[in-house]
Structures are given as C-alpha cells and as structure tokens.
Design an enzyme around this catalytic site. Structure first.
Site, PDB file in Angstrom:
ATOM      1  N   ASP A  61      10.311   3.278  32.286  1.00 18.66           N
ATOM      2  CA  ASP A  61      11.907   3.283  32.276  1.00 18.66           C
ATOM      3  C   ASP A  61      12.334   4.059  32.742  1.00 18.66           C
ATOM      4  O   ASP A  61      12.853   5.716  32.743  1.00 18.66           O
ATOM      5  CB  ASP A  61      12.148   2.929  30.843  1.00 18.66           C
ATOM      6  CG  ASP A  61      13.270   3.057  30.598  1.00 18.66           C
ATOM      7  OD1 ASP A  61      14.322   2.753  31.825  1.00 18.66           O
ATOM      8  OD2 ASP A  61      14.116   2.639  29.457  1.00 18.66           O
ATOM      9  N   ASN A  88      14.765   0.544  44.018  1.00 18.91           N
ATOM     10  CA  ASN A  88      14.565  -0.883  43.737  1.00 18.91           C
ATOM     11  C   ASN A  88      15.248  -1.378  42.547  1.00 18.91           C
ATOM     12  O   ASN A  88      16.273  -2.122  42.524  1.00 18.91           O
ATOM     13  CB  ASN A  88      13.990  -1.449  44.600  1.00 18.91           C
ATOM     14  CG  ASN A  88      13.663  -2.975  44.411  1.00 18.91           C
ATOM     15  OD1 ASN A  88      14.230  -3.299  44.767  1.00 18.91           O
ATOM     16  ND2 ASN A  88      12.863  -3.450  42.777  1.00 18.91           N
ATOM     17  N   TYR A 154      28.112  -3.552  37.863  1.00 18.87           N
ATOM     18  CA  TYR A 154      27.350  -3.378  39.192  1.00 18.87           C
ATOM     19  C   TYR A 154      27.486  -3.346  40.568  1.00 18.87           C
ATOM     20  O   TYR A 154      26.776  -2.650  41.287  1.00 18.87           O
ATOM     21  CB  TYR A 154      26.225  -5.325  39.583  1.00 18.87           C
ATOM     22  CG  TYR A 154      25.537  -5.486  40.248  1.00 18.87           C
ATOM     23  CD1 TYR A 154      23.990  -4.835  40.406  1.00 18.87           C
ATOM     24  CD2 TYR A 154      25.490  -5.854  41.391  1.00 18.87           C
ATOM     25  CE1 TYR A 154      22.710  -4.572  40.895  1.00 18.87           C
ATOM     26  CE2 TYR A 154      24.419  -6.101  42.214  1.00 18.87           C
ATOM     27  CZ  TYR A 154      23.515  -5.175  42.299  1.00 18.87           C
ATOM     28  OH  TYR A 154      22.017  -5.383  43.541  1.00 18.87           O
ATOM     29  N   GLY A 155      28.502  -3.841  41.207  1.00 19.08           N
ATOM     30  CA  GLY A 155      29.403  -3.987  42.082  1.00 19.08           C
ATOM     31  C   GLY A 155      29.546  -1.911  42.950  1.00 19.08           C
ATOM     32  O   GLY A 155      29.576  -1.650  43.871  1.00 19.08           O
ATOM     33  N   ALA A 156      30.648  -1.654  42.028  1.00 16.15           N
ATOM     34  CA  ALA A 156      30.847  -0.753  41.506  1.00 16.15           C
ATOM     35  C   ALA A 156      29.926   0.728  41.341  1.00 16.15           C
ATOM     36  O   ALA A 156      29.288   2.022  42.604  1.00 16.15           O
ATOM     37  CB  ALA A 156      32.121  -0.592  40.372  1.00 16.15           C
ATOM     38  N   ALA A 157      29.031  -0.076  40.517  1.00 19.86           N
ATOM     39  CA  ALA A 157      27.868   1.227  40.885  1.00 19.86           C
ATOM     40  C   ALA A 157      26.706   0.887  42.257  1.00 19.86           C
ATOM     41  O   ALA A 157      26.176   2.161  42.697  1.00 19.86           O
ATOM     42  CB  ALA A 157      26.282   0.884  39.739  1.00 19.86           C
ATOM     43  N   LYS A 158      26.948  -0.007  42.674  1.00 20.67           N
ATOM     44  CA  LYS A 158      26.370   0.012  43.842  1.00 20.67           C
ATOM     45  C   LYS A 158      26.697   0.474  45.106  1.00 20.67           C
ATOM     46  O   LYS A 158      26.684   1.874  46.242  1.00 20.67           O
ATOM     47  CB  LYS A 158      26.118  -1.808  44.606  1.00 20.67           C
ATOM     48  CG  LYS A 158      25.062  -1.763  43.761  1.00 20.67           C
ATOM     49  CD  LYS A 158      23.213  -1.633  43.685  1.00 20.67           C
ATOM     50  CE  LYS A 158      22.246  -1.913  43.083  1.00 20.67           C
ATOM     51  NZ  LYS A 158      21.168  -1.772  43.503  1.00 20.67           N
TER      52      LYS A 158
END
Length: 265
Positions: A61, A88, A154-158
């Site tokens: 994990d 990934n 998710y977008g903010a993390a990427k």
C-alpha cells in the site's frame, strides 16, 4: 549505431504495475530488457508478461510509509539495486466536489500526491548511493492542467505532482533525474466504467487530434524513453502524452464558414 532503448540489467519499480496503465508500463520495461518489480495492494487477475518474461509482484500500500520502506528494502535485498521508479499508482472515482466528504478528498490527495512522494523518497535514498544514480518518472494527468469536474481533488493532486517533479529534479540532481508524463485518456479494462460502451470510447477518441485514446503501451514506451540514456539530459520535464490534446470547445460552437474565409483571404 542505431538508437535504441536497452535497459538490460536495470531494475525498475512500477507502482500499480499489475493492471491498466501500470500493466502496459510494466510490459514496456520488460520489452526493454529490464527486471520489473510491480507493486499493488493485490495481484492482477493474470501475470504481466512479455515474450516469456514476467514481472515480479510485491504487495504494498503505497500510502503506508513503513510498507513502502519495506518494499524498497526487499527490492535492494533481492537485486542489489534500484535504477528506476515509475510512480503510476493512483486514480479517483467520480464525485462532485460539493458532495464529497473531507475524508474522500483527503484519501484522493494522499494516493495521488503524498504516496508518490513517499515512494520517491525511499527510492532516492537508494539511488543517491549508486554510482549511476537513477531516475524517477511520475505518471501525471491532463486533469492537472485543465478543469477536472467530478474529479477536482484528483486534478489538484496531479497539478501538485508536476510541481513536485520540478522541485525534486532540482533537489536530487545530479544523481537522480525526475520527470513526469502528462497523460490523457487511456483505454484500459475499466474504460467502459468512465465512457460507457465501445461507442462511447470511440466518441471520446474522435475528440482527440490523433483520432484515438492512448493505449497503456503508449504510456509505457514514453516512460521507458525518460528512464533511458536517450533522455540523459532530461530532468524536471513534463512530457505531454495526450494525442494532441483536446479540440477547443469554441471551435465546435462557432458557425463561421472557414472555407469562404480562406477563399477571401
């Protein structure tokens, strides 16, 4: 001498490398001759192979710092080195930002931003001690570079991953190169959950300038390039792997007769 990617003798760790995009990345590195260790919380439905060679699977994990350190220690104990890391593992289910809980948002950021940092820290500690150093590739997303409704966290993390890439490339140079792949839509075994049936997948592909969504091996080949000696002077970079991007919405809305405009010009 022909240019080629030959990673024979290299040891590569691919997080989430047993299914979807990760499996394609793992196969690309097997094809390049590397020893591939793929981690995930559970094994894939079938082993990832290429021409008789197979990945080594280790459970992990990547959000758990102790588990990550144990993973890297196990790789070094088994192979004596770790040359490349492909971060990934990640993803997010659809959830409107106004409706999702604080815990949901926290888990998305933890998986897609903090976990890659954890794995990178552990890998870097090994690579800095190796004569040849090493390289790290972050699998980022176009969601970090344009609106990402339904997957805002998710977008903010990427977006954070791409910023992290440039910072680590400076901090960890010259021994370790760090780059990211900004990936667009990819066809995987889960595509129908996101895009509907095959007609939906084809319709999405038709919006992309190259006429199709990416295949997992497209991402894997770009990752293999960034780890290879062909990219020896590439660090802190973001490589766009999105088939040309997205056709601007205003072009679909416009009603100008471009043929007449061209004729009058």
């Amino acid at each position: 001498m022909a240019l080629e990617i030959d990673l024979t003798g290299n040891v590569v760790l691919v997080t989430g490398g047993v299914r979807g995009v990760g499996a394609g990345v793992s196969r690309a590195f097997l094809a390049a001759g590397a020893t591939v260790v793929a981690c995930a919380r559970r094994p894939g439905d079938e082993p990832v192979r290429y021409e008789g060679r197979e990945i080594e699977y280790l459970p992990c994990d990547v959000r758990d710092a102790d588990a990550v350190q144990g993973l890297v220690d196990a790789i070094v104990a088994r192979h004596g080195r770790l040359d490349h890391l492909i971060n990934n593992a990640g993803g997010a289910p659809f959830a409107l930002a106004a409706d999702a809980s604080k815990n949901f948002h926290s888990k998305i950021v933890e998986l897609n931003l903090l976990a890659p940092l954890l794995v990178s820290q552990a890998a870097n500690a090994v690579m800095q001690q190796q004569p040849g150093g090493g390289s790290i590739v972050m699998v980022s997303s176009v969601s970090g570079h344009r609106p990402s409704p339904g997957t805002a966290a998710y977008g903010a993390a990427k977006a954070g991953i791409d910023s992290l890439t440039s910072s680590l490339a400076v901090e960890w140079a010259p021994k370790v190169r760090v780059n990211s792949l900004v990936v667009g839509p990819v066809v995987t075994e889960l595509s129908e959950l996101h895009y509907g049936d095959q007609n939906g997948i084809d319709a999405v592909g038709a919006t992309i300038p190259l006429g199709r969504m990416a295949r997992p091996e497209d991402i894997g080949r770009c990752a293999a390039f960034l780890t290879s000696s062909l990219a020896a002077y590439v660090s802190g970079a973001t490589l766009l792997v999105h088939g040309g991007g997205e056709r601007p919405a205003f072009l679909a809305a416009a009603n100008a007769n471009l043929g007449e405009q061209t004729a009058q010009a």
